[in-house]
Motif scaffolding. Structure first.
Motif: not given
Length: 231
Positions: A35-50
């Motif tokens: 799992q990884a995540a990137v967060t900024t003032a504009e958006e949040d993104r999360t990846w669930l990874i196999d």
């Protein structure tokens, strides 16, 4: 007239990107991101990874992400990792500091993941990294207690509602960076570039002190002093 440009702001008051991972284990060269995540003032993104390999039960006990979950709900590693790398490349291009708690773990593991899957590397040499763990240890060196993210967050009054979920940890790390930057005057006037160099030196000296202490206790020790990558 006040200058409201990004360049006029202290690093902790301007744009920051948070980055965090959850993994199959604790060895950066060998383990994989689940799992990884990137967060900024504009958006949040999360990846669930196999990751294509089994997750260590000890890791599952911490973050709760199982083999079954990643196999049924996760994105294949190459696709997810390419998107993560693009996010960090954007930070390099736009000179946005990236906040990573205990950066040598997450960034080193990401480096090996990109290499493993043949994905072009991030220009880590020009990535502006802010590591709240390094800042806290330097600014409040003699405080007793462990420095896990949740404990440090509690010390600074930052709420961590979902520990060991990548997005929650990334958001918490950004808030910590802002609070520490604002609280300690020695950090306030540093440019992001200067802050990187200071952190590299502080991290090295901290590890050297710890290694010396271990040796003083009669214990053999050789601690990696490289930051933010340990390659």
């Amino acid at each position: 007239m006040a200058d409201n440009s990004i360049a006029s702001k202290a690093w902790y008051a301007g744009p920051l990107m948070g980055f965090d991972t959850e993994t199959t284990g604790v060895v950066p060269r060998e383990d994989r991101i689940v799992q990884a995540a990137v967060t900024t003032a504009e958006e949040d993104r999360t990846w669930l990874i196999d990751p294509g390999v089994s997750i260590d039960p000890a890791a599952v006990a911490i973050h709760g992400i199982t083999d079954e979950k990643v196999r049924t709900e996760g994105t294949a590693s190459p696709e997810a990792l390419a998107e993560i790398a693009d996010s960090l490349r954007k930070a390099v291009d736009e000179r946005i500091p990236v906040v990573v708690y205990n950066a040598p773990f997450d960034l080193t593991l990401l480096h090996y993941e990109l290499e493993r899957h043949g994905i072009p590397p991030v220009d880590f040499a020009n990535l502006l990294v802010v590591d709240p763990l390094v800042l806290d240890k330097q600014m409040d060196r003699y405080r007793k207690g462990k420095r896990k993210l949740g404990m440090v967050a509690s010390h600074y009054g930052v709420r961590l509602s979902d520990a060991h979920a990548a997005l929650a940890d990334a958001k918490c790390s950004v808030e910590l960076a802002r609070i520490i930057g604002e609280r300690f005057a020695d950090l306030a006037d540093l440019s992001p570039e200067d802050l990187c160099e200071r952190q590299r030196d502080w991290y090295r000296k901290d590890k050297e002190r710890f290694e010396a202490w271990l040796r003083s206790q009669g214990r053999e020790a050789q601690i990696d002093t490289r930051w933010p990558l340990a390659l």
